[in-house]
Write a protein that holds these residues in place. Structure first.
Motif, PDB file in Angstrom:
ATOM      1  N   GLU A   1       0.859  -1.186   0.000  1.00 64.58           N
ATOM      2  CA  GLU A   1       0.000   0.000   0.000  1.00 64.58           C
ATOM      3  C   GLU A   1       0.893   1.233   0.000  1.00 64.58           C
ATOM      4  O   GLU A   1       1.583   1.518   0.979  1.00 64.58           O
ATOM      5  CB  GLU A   1      -0.895  -0.012   1.242  1.00 64.58           C
ATOM      6  CG  GLU A   1      -1.858   1.169   1.321  1.00 64.58           C
ATOM      7  CD  GLU A   1      -2.706   1.122   2.582  1.00 64.58           C
ATOM      8  OE1 GLU A   1      -3.021   2.213   3.101  1.00 64.58           O
ATOM      9  OE2 GLU A   1      -3.033   0.013   3.036  1.00 64.58           O
ATOM     10  N   LEU A   2       0.895   1.961  -1.114  1.00 66.84           N
ATOM     11  CA  LEU A   2       1.782   3.120  -1.262  1.00 66.84           C
ATOM     12  C   LEU A   2       1.071   4.370  -0.759  1.00 66.84           C
ATOM     13  O   LEU A   2       0.390   5.073  -1.501  1.00 66.84           O
ATOM     14  CB  LEU A   2       2.207   3.279  -2.727  1.00 66.84           C
ATOM     15  CG  LEU A   2       3.076   2.153  -3.275  1.00 66.84           C
ATOM     16  CD1 LEU A   2       3.334   2.353  -4.762  1.00 66.84           C
ATOM     17  CD2 LEU A   2       4.390   2.065  -2.510  1.00 66.84           C
ATOM     18  N   ALA A   3       1.228   4.635   0.515  1.00 65.32           N
ATOM     19  CA  ALA A   3       0.638   5.820   1.136  1.00 65.32           C
ATOM     20  C   ALA A   3       1.736   6.861   1.354  1.00 65.32           C
ATOM     21  O   ALA A   3       2.832   6.763   0.813  1.00 65.32           O
ATOM     22  CB  ALA A   3      -0.025   5.432   2.448  1.00 65.32           C
ATOM     23  N   ALA A   4       1.448   7.861   2.157  1.00 61.90           N
ATOM     24  CA  ALA A   4       2.418   8.929   2.393  1.00 61.90           C
ATOM     25  C   ALA A   4       3.573   8.474   3.277  1.00 61.90           C
ATOM     26  O   ALA A   4       4.623   9.099   3.295  1.00 61.90           O
ATOM     27  CB  ALA A   4       1.712  10.123   3.037  1.00 61.90           C
ATOM     28  N   GLY A   5       3.382   7.381   4.016  1.00 61.53           N
ATOM     29  CA  GLY A   5       4.426   6.929   4.923  1.00 61.53           C
ATOM     30  C   GLY A   5       4.319   7.643   6.263  1.00 61.53           C
ATOM     31  O   GLY A   5       3.424   8.445   6.483  1.00 61.53           O
ATOM     32  N   PRO A   6       5.211   7.366   7.225  1.00 60.91           N
ATOM     33  CA  PRO A   6       6.392   6.503   7.061  1.00 60.91           C
ATOM     34  C   PRO A   6       6.106   5.022   7.185  1.00 60.91           C
ATOM     35  O   PRO A   6       6.998   4.207   6.967  1.00 60.91           O
ATOM     36  CB  PRO A   6       7.295   6.970   8.213  1.00 60.91           C
ATOM     37  CG  PRO A   6       6.339   7.403   9.276  1.00 60.91           C
ATOM     38  CD  PRO A   6       5.174   8.015   8.550  1.00 60.91           C
ATOM     39  N   GLU A   7       4.848   4.614   7.509  1.00 62.26           N
ATOM     40  CA  GLU A   7       4.516   3.201   7.599  1.00 62.26           C
ATOM     41  C   GLU A   7       3.908   2.735   6.279  1.00 62.26           C
ATOM     42  O   GLU A   7       3.077   3.426   5.685  1.00 62.26           O
ATOM     43  CB  GLU A   7       3.534   2.944   8.738  1.00 62.26           C
ATOM     44  CG  GLU A   7       4.155   3.049  10.119  1.00 62.26           C
ATOM     45  CD  GLU A   7       3.201   2.565  11.200  1.00 62.26           C
ATOM     46  OE1 GLU A   7       1.981   2.513  10.925  1.00 62.26           O
ATOM     47  OE2 GLU A   7       3.674   2.261  12.305  1.00 62.26           O
TER      48      GLU A   7
END
Length: 297
Positions: free
Chosen positions: A89-95
């Protein structure tokens, strides 16, 4: 993920792979690519059957995050039934949440291969580097993972015999071998001793032969006799007539309207096109990957 199904072989994605290598150099720069001179070590991503599944997966993920220099990224790894090998899942991060196919619960030695691809997705996402279309973007991900030192795991996950088969990633085994060979030629690294799969080693040998052919294309001085003869014929035609597009050859001539005739050809290292004057023996330097090339134009 090819699981007991037919495995595609050969080089059907070769031009996209070459474009991916060029894009990688353009986005990262020569200096940054050079910081990946050392591949992920087999011992750092080893996974024994006695290791705790989730703790072991998290450990391997952290090692790949460290290798790709993503210190602020944290990967949460889980397992579920799915068609593909893995998903991130490519979200904003950092996780970032990574799901692995349930198959890896019992095929733990290939967890590093699956994570090498998914963590590279995170790396490219942060770079803002992509190719148009899902297929080409996945090829970019495999190519980048391999060229930057973790994709040998993906090739080593390829196993094939008369009864079963397994392959991870979107590249064919020979294409993985090709990118791995391109990396080996740049960094002087020999990954052949890391393979546990005989089929992976065979694919690497074939890929190396293809990579060597890149270094033997006209107008490079390493080109063979037949290639040099065809090049000389095409050069004479370009000098006496309007240059023609020649299918199946890597070079093309620019009309001598304003100055001398020039020839352009792909750099055998990064595949950026280089243009030089047609004036016999010359030494050219690629401005992108800094490779110095001996040419007979």
């Amino acid at each position: 993920m090819a699981n007991d199904g037919p495995v595609e072989h050969g080089y059907p994605h070769l031009e996209t792979v070459r474009s991916a290598i060029t894009a990688l150099y353009k986005r990262l720069s020569y200096d940054t690519v050079q910081t990946f001179a050392t591949s992920v070590a087999p011992a750092d991503v080893a996974f024994c059957d006695t290791d705790d599944l989730h703790l072991g997966a998290q450990r391997v993920a952290r090692e790949l995050v460290r290798h790709y220099r993503l210190p602020e990224a944290r990967l949460i790894v889980s397992f579920r039934e799915m068609t593909h090998a893995a998903n991130v899942e490519l979200a904003a991060g950092p996780e970032y949440f990574v799901e692995l196919n349930d198959r890896f619960r019992t095929h733990r030695r290939d967890i590093g291969a699956a994570l090498a691809h998914e963590v590279m997705h995170v790396y490219l996402h942060r770079l803002g580097l992509s190719l148009p279309g899902t297929r080409d973007n996945e090829i970019l991900t495999d190519t980048a993972a391999t060229y930057l030192g973790a994709g040998w795991l993906l090739l080593d996950a390829f196993r094939e015999d008369g009864a079963s088969s397994q392959k991870l990633g979107y590249l064919t085994p020979e294409e993985f071998g090709y990118v791995l060979a391109k990396r080996a030629l740049v960094f002087g690294e020999d990954p052949s001793t890391w393979f546990t799969s005989p089929q992976a080693y065979e694919a690497y040998v074939k890929g190396m032969a293809q990579a060597r052919r890149d270094e033997q294309q006209q107008p490079l001085t390493a080109a063979g006799w037949a290639g040099r003869r065809r090049y000389a014929r095409d050069r004479r035609h370009a000098q006496d007539h309007a240059p023609l597009a020649q299918p199946g050859v890597p070079y093309s001539f620019t009309p001598a309207v304003r100055g001398p005739l020039r020839v352009s050809f792909p750099c055998p290292t990064c595949h950026q096109r280089i243009r030089v004057e047609v004036r016999g023996r010359v030494r050219a330097r690629c401005g992108l990957c800094r490779t110095v090339l001996e040419c007979d134009t």
